[in-house]
Every structure is written in structure tokens, then in C-alpha cells.
Design a protein around this motif. Structure first.
Motif, PDB file in Angstrom:
ATOM      1  N   LYS A   5       2.520  -9.755  -0.395  1.00 21.77           N
ATOM      2  CA  LYS A   5       1.348  -8.927  -0.479  1.00 21.77           C
ATOM      3  C   LYS A   5       1.452  -7.758   0.273  1.00 21.77           C
ATOM      4  O   LYS A   5       1.366  -8.140   1.651  1.00 21.77           O
ATOM      5  N   GLU A   6       1.450  -6.602  -0.269  1.00 20.73           N
ATOM      6  CA  GLU A   6       1.364  -5.442   0.537  1.00 20.73           C
ATOM      7  C   GLU A   6       0.227  -4.890   0.931  1.00 20.73           C
ATOM      8  O   GLU A   6      -0.791  -5.081   0.132  1.00 20.73           O
ATOM      9  N   THR A   7      -0.104  -4.437   2.003  1.00 19.95           N
ATOM     10  CA  THR A   7      -1.296  -4.054   2.537  1.00 19.95           C
ATOM     11  C   THR A   7      -1.673  -2.948   1.732  1.00 19.95           C
ATOM     12  O   THR A   7      -1.009  -1.891   1.768  1.00 19.95           O
ATOM     13  N   ASP A   8      -2.850  -2.669   1.101  1.00 18.22           N
ATOM     14  CA  ASP A   8      -3.318  -1.475   0.764  1.00 18.22           C
ATOM     15  C   ASP A   8      -4.356  -1.015   1.755  1.00 18.22           C
ATOM     16  O   ASP A   8      -5.294  -1.409   1.903  1.00 18.22           O
ATOM     17  N   PHE A   9      -3.702   0.319   2.425  1.00 17.15           N
ATOM     18  CA  PHE A   9      -4.588   0.865   3.283  1.00 17.15           C
ATOM     19  C   PHE A   9      -5.680   1.839   2.732  1.00 17.15           C
ATOM     20  O   PHE A   9      -6.618   2.358   3.347  1.00 17.15           O
ATOM     21  N   GLY A  10      -5.732   2.001   1.516  1.00 21.05           N
ATOM     22  CA  GLY A  10      -7.016   2.767   0.721  1.00 21.05           C
ATOM     23  C   GLY A  10      -6.583   4.043   0.543  1.00 21.05           C
ATOM     24  O   GLY A  10      -6.921   4.559  -0.473  1.00 21.05           O
TER      25      GLY A  10
END
Ligand code: SF4
Ligand code: SF4
Ligand code: SF4
Ligand code: FES
Lengths: 959, 76
Positions: A5-10
Motif C-alpha cells: 500500500k503506497e502512502t497517498d500524501f494528498g
């Protein structure tokens, strides 16, 4: 194994070097200036609810779910659009914020179906997640009023409702689930650069719409999938997810199609691929992909795949399925017999730019150490061998000078004989992004490729030169640079050989090399050439990107050196934003060249005549190596026709379809006593094969590929090989039957050997790649983490070498019999000979090769759009359908070569580059006439294709 | 090698000569000879050397000179 799961920094990362410190929920956070509060919070581990933001695109601020409070400031700003400021104190959760968010969610949900349990995005839906995150417990508004959810309201047709669009073979669009967050529209614009989507209507009526309310398949959409990836709901969803369900584990791997080398998460359920998702940390693609890499992997499961080894005594017999042991023994025995009878130099092998570095390395090792000669070549021969030769002459390394990211700093982009939006799509998107930011563009190409004019992009200069005149063009550009005093004297003085520079400057300055003098040769107005040269020399950082339109010519190597001259003369080397960048066709063209696939070079471009390099390999391999260069592919064919070359091992290439002058190639193959084809399918070359060894796809084995920026990246096995073995294992089994005694148990051991023997790979290992993700060679003690930009303080060879580039017209001249010039290229959805892409739904975008012809030439010959036309050259003739278009200039016709039935290479000739024998695909003098169907050759070939593919049934075999 | 393929080698040699003839620095003839030695398989070199020994019909004078500088090749 787990699902990555890659982090979505927005919001996207800020590039600023100035740091700002603030507090978020009482925690102190330091981030680069320009970072959004949303991103700063995420970096500190706090996820602010969001719907319309994702970090691949700029913030939009429409959903209002991400509101926050800033101490001392009035109101509740959106954290995605509000940048950090020094010293502020942010609160991400207060009763007021919670109430606002619940209100927002309530409104969204009131116009969204509640079929979560049966929805394809169940478990991977941001709307669902956000409902959970904000604590939504109740939706007060029903569906009684206006909504987009139901086809009928109270028995009446609901005009706000729209049916699913399933026209795209790979994904669906279900408007009932759309929350109009605009992420898809922005992804299509900002990431892909196609501008296929818009939001039509306003307020409650607003809808995502491809083009002017078209179906996806009919629209401008190029099916890159960026919108699908950006969509937070099930509105845009991969059909494979709908069919299979959500993935449960994933592995990072590398696309096996083009030289961009995009990395993907192969998301799996068991051994079944659910979907390919471009990896954000992929340094070549940064989370983007094209239709091929993301969607066209289905060929691995195609029914045409051959999974059992097969042999036949002679090529007119049907194939016989046999055990691995029998096939390998058959192959080895015959190989040995041929060498005994015709001498040790009568056999050789062809490595593949589609196979891994490790596999290529083993094939060349088998040839040099096992066959005892140097008759090994690679299909890069027929595409980028002039790049290797030319850049090595000029700079001392056979590779491009930059990484892809470098384009972000380019002010002027000069594209010569390349069509990035079709052939290197993900890099094409990067380039378009930079162009939209204001970089200038010069396109040198006979055809009006998409880059010349596409949404929000327009080339400053398009120089539509006549095919075959690249060398005259680069010389004319150089003439302007020298004569108008635009040479970067300081750079040249410090970095380049002075005598050679003076000779070159004197040569290009001659009047006969001026744009005016060459105008009629080039067919391009002199004023445009002058203006383009000035722009290249004075417009700031100028980068050259070139492709097969440069190399595949009789003077391909000269043109490459001419390009290097331009870059040196203007000082556009050795820093970001500049350079000389060959765009490689296939995924591992760079790697196959690096791995010693050329008959004159050991791995790492060490010439075979060098005693010192040979000694290193001889010691490691325990054999004596031949110091003489071996046969190149065209030489192999010529020698075969002489009766002196009798045995060939072909790994993963379809030379019969991809190489020029098909008649010549087939006659040569027919003259051999043993052709071993190792491939996924019974490719065209297999018509002439005696042994077929079933290979496997990149999903079924471990290894590495090296992309066009010299970046070495891993491929990882996600399913067991359907044929039983990885290709490297098959080569090893064959080698061992030829007495080699190899015992590699994993490709990583092969890479360790490569590192041990190749100075530029000394620091490469699977551990290093697992740790760093990728590395750009050279990787050794001098540059332990690889080298993104080369030649920073000087050239690898010492002083840069200027070469005189005298233009000579090719032998392929137009005349009364053949008055038009045929040039060839490729198209986005298909790949090379199409063996893989034709076996996927990609074919729906390109069902056949067509001939592009200018209206003027068409009219003269009575050709109408869609007519069957005959293309004749001095080598042969074929037929295909005409597409009348102004994309090509008068006097030029164009086609692709993805389909075997077209047989485009029946008409291409055996002309080749002087230095490397790279075939001159890009220029063939032809005549076009209306025809009423396939030629006799095509008919005969079709029959051969059927008869040569016969496989004896079990009963036949038992007899 | 047959007549046919010597023609091809002559054509290739002449193409190479076109490039090296134009070069000014160093010794272009040596440059061409080195190119042949580095990239042509011995059988190809032997064939062109023999052709040159028989007058080198069709070879451009520059190419002929370069071929003559090639050391003899033994083809096993
Ligand atoms: S299709 Fe998906 S990404 Fe596009 S607006 Fe609708 S919900 Fe958002
Ligand atoms: S698939 Fe790509 S090109 Fe097509 S609409 Fe989506 S983002 Fe745009
Ligand atoms: S084909 Fe090329 S651009 Fe497309 S996904 Fe694969 S590597 Fe990337
Ligand atoms: S995420 Fe910030 S307004 Fe939508």
C-alpha cells in the motif's frame, strides 16, 4: 507477501529547498516551503480525510472534506489547498471540523448507491474509507428526489441517470457511482497530457465525459489508465478487478514492453494477476504507465502459447511434442554435428532485447565459451547499434547521457526521428508536461507526429525533412551554429579535442553545408532551419531526444555522431536538462547491448580483441576465447546463403518478421540445418525452426532489465512458469548438454558473475537493487550509487571527439519506377512485431497495418481512403489498406510493421548503416498502386504460416 | 565467398570509405583499416583481402588502400 500500500500524501511534493516548521495537533513538523498542510500532516503520520485530492495531481479544493483549523485564523480552510506557513498551529480534528465533514459525507452518500457489498471497489474505495473515517452513522436524505443512482424514479425514467460505459476493453465507467471529484479529469490532463476528459454541465448536472459525450473507446482517450488509478470510487474500474476481485498480495516488477522501463506493482490473487498498478517510487515512471504496461499482459495466458518443447527433422514436417530432455538433446547433438562437419564458426546465436540481462548474458556466454566463436548478435543490431557505435566514438560510452527526470530542466527540446507519444508514451507524457510549462520544442521528422500539435502543445519548429537526409540536417544546423558564432567556446576548449573541432568547424562552415544550399535536398525552408538552430544553441538548456528515425539509415552512425557534435558545440552536456538521449525501442535494448550481445564486444563494451579483458573472462570461465569479431545478424544471413553458417539459436526474437528483406532472411533460414527458436509463441521465425523451446513471460521469472536511461531494475516472478522453466534455465540446460557444466540456481548468481567481470557493473547486485529500487550504471567504486547524468566533469573517453559528417544520399533514390519514399514506425497500442500485443485487446485500437499516403499522391494514383493498395520496391511487394492523410508529406508514405500478414519487410531492402549494418528501414523507394487484394507472396506466406505451424496429434506421434 | 556476396562486401567497404575519406585528423586510411579489423568477421575480411589482391574491382581507391593495409587473416 503482502499487498503493497503506497502512502497517498494528498498533494505533490514541493521541490523547494527552504524549510518551514509548524505544529500539527501539537506535533512539530518541518517540511519544504510550498507543501500543503495536508501533505505536511501525512508526513507527520496524520491522515486528514480527503476525497478530491491525491498526490499525483495538483490540489483542487472541491470536496471540503479536508478542512482544518489554524489557530488565530478565521474559518476552516481546505488543507489540500492551504500551504504551510512558519509557526502556525494546525488542528486536524475538532467538533466543528467533525460536524462539517459528516455533513459533506452525508451529501455525497445521499447520491451514491449503497451496494458496497457487491461493488467491485469494496475494500478499495476511498468514499467507503472516508465514511468510516468521519464517523458517518446516518444519512438523512433519501433517494426520493433528484439523483444519479437509479435508472427509474418511482416508475418514471430518470434522465439524470446514465448507463455504464463498457466500450473500453480494459475498464468501465459507471456514472451512477461518480462523486465528480474531478480527479480523473486532472489525471488525464496533468499526468497523461491527453485532455480526453471534461466535466460537462454544472452543479448537480456535472458529469465526467470523454470528449463531447462520446464513449471512452470512441474518444481521444489513449487508455493509459491514469484516470482509473486516480478514481477514488468504483466509477472507473479495471474490468479485471470486476471479474476477479480485490488483490491480496503484490510484487514490484518492470514492464516488459518499451525502453522507458516503467515499474509496476503486479497485484495478485494467488497466481492470477488482478491488475498492474504503476509504482509511485518507480524512478522512470513515477506512478504512470501506458496502455501496454498496465493492461496488455494477457498474452501470458493466451491460448496460442506453446508450453511443450517440440522438434522436427526437417521444416516441412509437422511439429512433434517431446520431453525437455529429448528436445535439448536433439538440439545439442545437431549443433555438435554441424560444428564437426562445417567447422566451429558455422553456428551462432541471437539474443533478445526482450529477455533479461541475465538471460542475454548466458546466451552470449554459451556462444563464446561453448560454441567457441563470437557469432552472437542481438536485435539491437537492427535498431540502435549506431547509437552504441556513434556515442562511443564521440563520448566514450555507448549510452544516453541523462536520466528521464532531466527533462524537467530542459528549456529547449529537440526531437529527431522519434515519436515519444506513441513509442515511449510515459516519457512522452513527461515531455509534454515540461512543454506545457513553457519549454520550446523542435521536431525533426518527415511525418507530422502527434507532438507537433496536440492539446496545449505546439512545436515551435517542425522540420519535415525528406527521409534519409538526417545527416544533411544536422550538418546544416551545425553550419548555422558555427557561422553565427553560437559555439560555446569555453566548453569546447575545455572538453573537446581542438584539432578535431577545428576540422569539423571548417567543414560545417562550407557554403555547400548551409541551410540554403541544402534546402532542396532536405525539402525544408532554410529560414526554419536557421531559426531552429538558433533556438537550440541559445534557448537555455537544450536536450536532444532521438530514435530509430535517426539510426535506421545507411548513415545512421554518422547521424548519431552529428547529434553528438551539436551537443558538444553548444555545451549541452554534463548537467541536468541537456544531453543526448537515445529513446530505445524495446525494454532491454540497453541491457542486451551492455551484456555483450555484440559479436565484437564482451559484456560492458570491452572489445574482444583486447587481451586484458579477454583474460578476465577466460580465467573466470575456464576457456580460451576467440579474439576475432564474429558475424553480425545480416552477415549471418549472407554466410548462411553461402552455405557456411548452418546452426542458429534464437532467443525471444522474431527475426523473420522484424528484419528487413524478408525473402532474403527466409532463404537464409531455410539454408540452415538447425534453427532453435525459444519463444512464447510459434512466431514467424519458427516456420523455419527444427527445435522449439517454449519460453516464459516476464511475470514468470526473476531477472533485471536496463532501460533507456541505463537504469537497472528488477523483474520478479509472480507466477510459476507455465512452460516449466525460466528462459535462463532453458539456456543453462542446453549449455550443459553442450558440455558447459553450469550450475546457476538463481539469476542473482548470474548478476554476481556479471558484476565480477564487468567494471561498469561492479557494484550491482540483487541486494543493491532491492535496497535502492534501481541503479543507473556505471555502478562501481567510483560511483557506488550509479550515475544519473554522465560526463559531468569530462568525457568518459577523455576529450570529446568531433567527427566530420559528410552527407551522402542513400542508394534508395526515387526514380520513375519507384517515385515515393516509404518510411516505417510504430503505434501506441502495438509493440514491435506485435507477438504479444496482438494477443491482447490492444488490437482493437490497431487491427491492421495501414499505409499513410498524402492526398496529392493518392489522387494521382486514384487511391481512395480505405482502398487496398500494392506497395512495390526493388526487393518485393505487398498489399495493405490506404489511409489518406496530410500527416505525411507529398512524396512520402508511411506504415507500421506490427502484423505479420502485412509483410512490410518484404519491401524493405538490404541496405544498411555503414558502421554497424543496422538496416535502413526508414527509407525504401516504392511505387503505390490500387490493388484488389493480397499479393501472391502474401497468399503463399499465409499458407506457409498454417502448414509450418502444424503440430502432430498424439496419434500421429505414436505411429 | 561467391561473387554475389563479394559485391555486397565491396558495397559495404565503399560505404565505410565514404565516412573515413571525409575525416581530416589522424590517418583516415588507418582508421578504416582498424574499423574493418574491429568489426568484420575474419571470413569477410579474408574475402575482401582476396578480392583486393585480384585488383579489387568496384572498390573505391581509398577503400582499396585500407583493405591492403589489413594484416592477412587465417580462416580456420
Ligand atoms: S469518475 Fe471517479 S475520479 Fe472521476 S470524477 Fe467521478 S469519482 Fe472522481
Ligand atoms: S485512460 Fe488515460 S487518456 Fe484515457 S481518459 Fe483516462 S487518463 Fe485520459
Ligand atoms: S510500454 Fe513503456 S511506457 Fe508503456 S508502461 Fe511499459 S515501459 Fe511504460
Ligand atoms: S481533499 Fe481538499 S478539498 Fe477535497
Amino acid at each position: 507477501m503482502t499487498l503493497i500500500k503506497e502512502t497517498d500524501f494528498g498533494t505533490p511534493e514541493s521541490k523547494s529547498e527552504k524549510m518551514v516548521t509548524l505544529t500539527i495537533d501539537g506535533k512539530s513538523v518541518t517540511v519544504p516551503e510550498g507543501t500543503s498542510i495536508m501533505r505536511a500532516a501525512m508526513e507527520a503520520g496524520t491522515e486528514i480525510p480527503k476525497l478530491c485530492a491525491t498526490d499525483s495531481i495538483k490540489a483542487f479544493g472541491s470536496c471540503r472534506l479536508c478542512v482544518i483549523e489554524v489557530e488565530g485564523r478565521y474559518g476552516t480552510p481546505a488543507s489540500c489547498t492551504t500551504p504551510v506557513a512558519p509557526g502556525i498551529a494546525v488542528k486536524t480534528q475538532t467538533p466543528r471540523l467533525a460536524a462539517i465533514r459528516r455533513g459533506v459525507m452525508e451529501l455525497y452518500i445521499s447520491d451514491h448507491p449503497l451496494d458496497c457489498l457487491t461493488c467491485a471497489a469494496n475494500g478499495d474505495c476511498e468514499l467507503q474509507d472516508m465514511a468510516g473515517a468521519v464517523g458517518l452513522r446516518d444519512v438523512r436524505y433519501g433517494y426520493d428526489g433528484a439523483n444519479h443512482v437509479f435508472a427509474r424514479n418511482n416508475g418514471e425514467a430518470n434522465f439524470d441517470w446514465k448507463p455504464k460505459d463498457e466500450s473500453n476493453p480494459y475498464f468501465t465507467y459507471d456514472p451512477a457511482k461518480c462523486i465528480v471529484c474531478n480527479r480523473c479529469v486532472r489525471a488525464c490532463e496533468e499526468v497523461q497530457g491527453t485532455f480526453a476528459l471534461t466535466i460537462s454541465g454544472r452543479g448537480f448536472d456535472s458529469r465526467v465525459s470523454p470528449g463531447m459525450d462520446e464513449a471512452f473507446f470512441e474518444s481521444e482517450c489513449v487508455s493509459c489508465g491514469a484516470c482509473v488509478q486516480a478514481c477514488p470510487t468504483a466509477t472507473l474500474t479495471e474490468k479485471s478487478v470486476i471479474e476477479i476481485g480485490q488483490p491480496e498480495h503484490s510484487e514490484v516488477t518492470t514492464c516488459a514492453y518499451c525502453g522507458v522501463g516503467c515499474t509496476f506493482k503486479a497485484e495478485m490473487r494467488g497466481e492470477e494477476v488482478v491488475r498492474m498498478v504503476p509504482w509511485k517510487d518507480g524512478k522512470a515512471n513515477h506512478g504512470h504507465s501506458c496502455i501496454k504496461g498496465r493492461f496488455a499482459y494477457g498474452y501470458a495466458h493466451h491460448g496460442d502459447r506453446i508450453l511443450k518443447p517440440m522438434v522436427r527433422e526437417t521444416i516441412d514436417q509437422p511439429w512433434r511434442e517431446v520431453s525437455w530432455d529429448e528436445a535439448l538433446t536433439f538440439a545439442a547433438d545437431r549443433m555438435k554435428a554441424i560444428q564437426t562437419k562445417y567447422g566451429k564458426n558455422s553456428v551462432g546465436a541471437i539474443t533478445s532485447s526482450r529477455c533479461s540481462n541475465e538471460e542475454t548474458y548466458l546466451v552470449q556466454k554459451l556462444v563464446r565459451a561453448g560454441f567457441g566463436n563470437n557469432n552472437v548478435d542481438t536485435c539491437a543490431r537492427v535498431c540502435h547499434s549506431p547509437t552504441g557505435y556513434g556515442l562511443n566514438q564521440a563520448f566514450g560510452t555507448s549510452a544516453g547521457t541523462q536520466d528521464f527526470d532531466s527533462v524537467d530542466d530542459a528549456d529547449v527540446i529537440l526531437v529527431i526521428g522519434a515519436n515519444p507519444t506513441d513509442a515511449h508514451p510515459v516519457f512522452g507524457s513527461r515531455m509534454k508536461k515540461r512543454l506545457r510549462e513553457g519549454a520550446k520544442l523542435i521536431v525533426v521528422d518527415p511525418r507530422r507526429i502527434d507532438l507537433v500539435r496536440s492539446p496545449h502543445i505546439e512545436a515551435d519548429y517542425h522540420l519535415p525533412l525528406k527521409p534519409g537526409t538526417n545527416v544533411a540536417m544536422v550538418t546544416a544546423l551545425a553550419h548555422v551554429i558555427v557561422k553565427e558564432g553560437l559555439v560555446n567556446e569555453a566548453f569546447v576548449r575545455e572538453r573537446c579535442d581542438q584539432d578535431e573541432f577545428r576540422d569539423w568547424a571548417e567543414f560545417v562552415s562550407q557554403d555547400r553545408n548551409s541551410p540554403e544550399a541544402l534546402e532542396s535536398v532536405l525539402g525544408v525552408p532554410a529560414a526554419d532551419i536557421r531559426a531552429a538552430a538558433r533556438l537550440y544553441a541559445t534557448g537555455g538548456n537544450a536536450a536532444i531526444y532521438y530514435g530509430l528515425g535517426v539510426t535506421e539509415h545507411a548513415q545512421g552512425s554518422t547521424a548519431v555522431m552529428g547529434i553528438a557534435n551539436l551537443a558538444m558545440a553548444t555545451g549541452n552536456l554534463g548537467r541536468r536538462g541537456v544531453g543526448v538521449n537515445p529513446l530505445r525501442g524495446q525494454n532491454n535494448v540497453q541491457g542486451s547491448c551492455d551484456m555483450g550481445s555484440f559479436p565484437h564486444e564482451l559484456p560492458g563494451y570491452q572489445h574482444i580483441s583486447g587481451a586484458k579483458a579477454r583474460e578476465v573472462f577466460e580465467k573466470d570461465w575456464g576457456v580460451k576465447l576467440d579474439s576475432e569479431p564474429g558475424l553480425r545478424i545480416p552477415n549471418m544471413f549472407d554466410t548462411a546463403l553461402e552455405g557456411q553458417f548452418k546452426g542458429l539459436y534464437v532467443q525471444g526474437e522474431d527475426i523473420l518478421q522484424s528484419d528487413p528483406d524478408t525473402r532474403h532472411v527466409s532463404a537464409a533460414l531455410a539454408n540452415m540445418e538447425l534453427v532453435i527458436v525459444q519463444d512464447l509463441f510459434l512466431v514467424e521465425t519458427a516456420h523455419y525452426a527444427h527445435v522449439f523451446l517454449p519460453g516464459c513471460s516476464f511475470l514468470e521469472k526473476d531477472g533485471t532489465f536496463t532501460n533507456a536511461e541505463r537504469r537497472i531494475q528488477r523483474i520478479r516472478k509472480v507466477m510459476s512458469p507455465k512452460n516449466g522453466y525460466g528462459d535462463w534455465e532453458i539456456t543453462q540446460m542446453l549449455a550443459n548438454r553442450l558440455g558447459m557444466n553450469w550450475s546457476y540456481s538463481n539469476p542473482s548468481e548470474i548478476m554476481d558473475e556479471i558484476a565480477r567481470l564487468t567494471p561498469s557493473f561492479a557494484g550491482v547486485s540483487y541486494e543493491k537493487l532491492d535496497q535502492d529500487g534501481s541503479v543507473q550504471w556505471p555502478c562501481n567504486d567510483a560511483s557506488p550509487d550509479g550515475m544519473p547524468i554522465m560526463h559531468i566533469n569530462g568525457f568518459a573517453r577523455g576529450k570529446g571527439k568531433f567527427v566530420i559528417t559528410e552527407y551522402v544520399a542513400t542508394d534508395e533514390k526515387v526514380g520513375p519506377r519507384f517515385p515515393l519514399l516509404l518510411t516505417t514506425g510504430r503505434i501506441l497500442s502495438q509493440y514491435n512485431v506485435g507477438a504479444q500485443t496482438r494477443r491482447t485487446d490492444n488490437s482493437r485500437w490497431h487491427e491492421e497495418d495501414v499505409l499513410e499516403i498524402h492526398p496529392h499522391d493518392a489522387e494521382e494514383r486514384g487511391v481512395r481512403d480505405g482502398d487496398w493498395v500494392k506497395v512495390q520496391s526493388r526487393a518485393g511487394e505487398t498489399t495493405l489498406r490506404a489511409l489518406v492523410t496530410e500527416r505525411v508529406a507529398p512524396g512520402v508514405v508511411y506504415t507500421t510493421f506490427h502484423h505479420p500478414s502485412t509483410q512490410a519487410n518484404v519491401v524493405t531492402t538490404d541496405n544498411s548503416d555503414w558502421a554497424t549494418n543496422c538496416p535502413e528501414y526508414k527509407v525504401t523507394a516504392v511505387q503505390i498502386s490500387v490493388s484488389n487484394g493480397p499479393t501472391e507472396w502474401q497468399e503463399k506466406y499465409r499458407e506457409l504460416s498454417v502448414s509450418a505451424r502444424r503440430i502432430a496429434t498424439a496419434i500421429d506421434a505414436a505411429e | 565467398m561467391s561473387h554475389n556476396s563479394v559485391d555486397k562486401l565491396v558495397k559495404m567497404a565503399n560505404q565505410i570509405a565514404t565516412f573515413f575519406t571525409a575525416q581530416k585528423s589522424g590517418d583516415p586510411v588507418a582508421g578504416m583499416a582498424e574499423h574493418l579489423a574491429k568489426f568484420w568477421e575474419p571470413r569477410m575480411r579474408a574475402a575482401i583481402i582476396e578480392h583486393a589482391a585480384h585488383g579489387g574491382a568496384g572498390l573505391d581507391p581509398f577503400a582499396l588502400e585500407a583493405v591492403k593495409r589489413l594484416p592477412p587473416v587465417s580462416v580456420g
